[in-house]
Enzyme design. Structure first.
Site, PDB file in Angstrom:
ATOM      1  CE  LYS A  14      -2.256  -0.407   3.872  1.00 50.39           C
ATOM      2  NZ  LYS A  14      -1.841  -1.692   4.465  1.00 50.39           N
ATOM      3  NE  ARG A  89      -4.530  -0.486   9.475  1.00 51.58           N
ATOM      4  CZ  ARG A  89      -3.456   0.202   9.152  1.00 51.58           C
ATOM      5  NH1 ARG A  89      -3.525   1.275   8.439  1.00 51.58           N
ATOM      6  NH2 ARG A  89      -2.272  -0.163   9.573  1.00 51.58           N
ATOM      7  NE  ARG A 133       7.154  -3.317   6.379  1.00 51.69           N
ATOM      8  CZ  ARG A 133       5.900  -2.858   6.297  1.00 51.69           C
ATOM      9  NH1 ARG A 133       5.446  -2.384   5.164  1.00 51.69           N
ATOM     10  NH2 ARG A 133       5.111  -2.874   7.353  1.00 51.69           N
ATOM     11  NE  ARG A 135       6.295   0.098   9.998  1.00 51.21           N
ATOM     12  CZ  ARG A 135       5.116   0.122   9.410  1.00 51.21           C
ATOM     13  NH1 ARG A 135       4.996   0.655   8.210  1.00 51.21           N
ATOM     14  NH2 ARG A 135       4.052  -0.381  10.012  1.00 51.21           N
ATOM     15  NE  ARG A 146       1.528  -3.871  11.394  1.00 45.15           N
ATOM     16  CZ  ARG A 146       2.772  -4.047  10.950  1.00 45.15           C
ATOM     17  NH1 ARG A 146       3.735  -4.425  11.764  1.00 45.15           N
ATOM     18  NH2 ARG A 146       3.048  -3.823   9.700  1.00 45.15           N
TER      19      ARG A 146
HETATM   20  P1  AMP Z   1       0.670   1.360   8.846  1.00 46.32           P
HETATM   21  O1  AMP Z   1       1.911   2.166   8.603  1.00 46.32           O
HETATM   22  O2  AMP Z   1      -0.473   1.785   7.996  1.00 46.32           O
HETATM   23  O3  AMP Z   1       0.935  -0.122   8.802  1.00 46.32           O
HETATM   24  O4  AMP Z   1       0.219   1.676  10.359  1.00 46.32           O
HETATM   25  C1  AMP Z   1       1.061   1.388  11.467  1.00 46.32           C
HETATM   26  C2  AMP Z   1       0.243   1.361  12.743  1.00 46.32           C
HETATM   27  O5  AMP Z   1      -0.402   2.633  12.940  1.00 46.32           O
HETATM   28  C3  AMP Z   1      -0.903   0.359  12.733  1.00 46.32           C
HETATM   29  O6  AMP Z   1      -0.467  -0.924  13.132  1.00 46.32           O
HETATM   30  C4  AMP Z   1      -1.857   0.993  13.758  1.00 46.32           C
HETATM   31  O7  AMP Z   1      -1.400   0.785  15.077  1.00 46.32           O
HETATM   32  C5  AMP Z   1      -1.713   2.471  13.460  1.00 46.32           C
HETATM   33  N1  AMP Z   1      -2.701   2.939  12.440  1.00 46.32           N
HETATM   34  C6  AMP Z   1      -2.435   3.429  11.195  1.00 46.32           C
HETATM   35  N2  AMP Z   1      -3.572   3.777  10.551  1.00 46.32           N
HETATM   36  C7  AMP Z   1      -4.584   3.504  11.415  1.00 46.32           C
HETATM   37  C8  AMP Z   1      -6.004   3.624  11.342  1.00 46.32           C
HETATM   38  N3  AMP Z   1      -6.621   4.092  10.225  1.00 46.32           N
HETATM   39  N4  AMP Z   1      -6.721   3.228  12.413  1.00 46.32           N
HETATM   40  C9  AMP Z   1      -6.130   2.768  13.533  1.00 46.32           C
HETATM   41  N5  AMP Z   1      -4.814   2.616  13.667  1.00 46.32           N
HETATM   42  C10 AMP Z   1      -4.029   2.981  12.621  1.00 46.32           C
END
Ligand code: AMP
Length: 191
Positions: A14, A89, A133, A135, A146
């Site tokens: 994404k 999400r 990755r 991270r 996740r």
């Molecule tokens: P991502 O970089 O999109 O994988 O997001 C990393 C982390 O940020 C996720 O595992 C969540 O803890 C939090 N996060 C990101 N976007 C959202 C969202 N729309 N709703 C809730 N938590 C989010």
């Protein structure tokens, strides 16, 4: 006007694709994960509240996310299109976000409607990609959580957007350039 939501499990590509597509169509790439990570780094009030959820691979509470996205979309540079990566999400986030569109007039609604790109990638490929990755939240246990959180809370959005005829399905199990071209082809059809 290009307005897209990128949906898909963690590791589906994404972030990579959203960033490439944002460059092509010259619209801001709005990643809720990136915004949250910079808040955590700055130790802002939002970052302090979000950190524990993120470290565990859990979702940050809806209201914090909705306020954050609302503020970002009010920014002048988001008035001519955007790409949302990682939001919505949950069904609650999607419904609240939808209400914003519903509350606008018919004309505004059609010009501001958005499409949803769902990147499909098999589970074993996702885990392998995430493990490669570096991270902080890409530890094996967090990754498993996740993915579970994705299947429980985010996957229902596929049906939600399919029912609203906003969904575009893309095979994400291909080289980056192939996926970008497939998305671009679909976007050119609808804009
Ligand atoms: P991502 O970089 O999109 O994988 O997001 C990393 C982390 O940020 C996720 O595992 C969540 O803890 C939090 N996060 C990101 N976007 C959202 C969202 N729309 N709703 C809730 N938590 C989010």
């Amino acid at each position: 006007m290009v307005k897209l939501v990128f949906l898909g499990p963690p590791g589906a590509g994404k972030g990579t694709q959203a960033s490439l597509i944002a460059d092509i169509y010259k619209v801001p790439h709005i990643s809720t994960g990136d915004i949250l990570r910079s808040n955590v780094a700055e130790k802002s009030p939002l970052g302090i509240k979000a950190k524990d959820y993120m470290d565990k691979g859990d979702l940050v509470p809806d209201q914090l996310i909705l306020d954050m996205v609302k503020e970002r979309l009010e920014n002048p540079n988001a008035q001519n299109g955007w790409i949302l990566d990682g939001f919505p999400r949950t069904v609650t986030q999607a419904e609240e976000f939808f209400k914003k569109y519903e509350s606008e007039g018919e004309e505004a609604k059609s010009s501001s409607s958005f499409h949803v790109i769902n990147l499909q990638v098999p589970d074993d490929v996702l885990v392998a990609r995430l493990l490669s990755r570096k991270r902080e939240d890409d530890q094996e246990e967090t990754i498993r959580n996740r993915l579970q959180v994705y299947y429980q809370q985010t996957q229902p959005l596929i049906e939600f957007y399919q029912a609203r005829e906003q969904l575009i399905i893309i095979d994400g199990n291909n080289p980056i350039e192939t996926v970008t071209n497939a998305i671009k082809q679909e976007v050119d059809k609808i804009t």
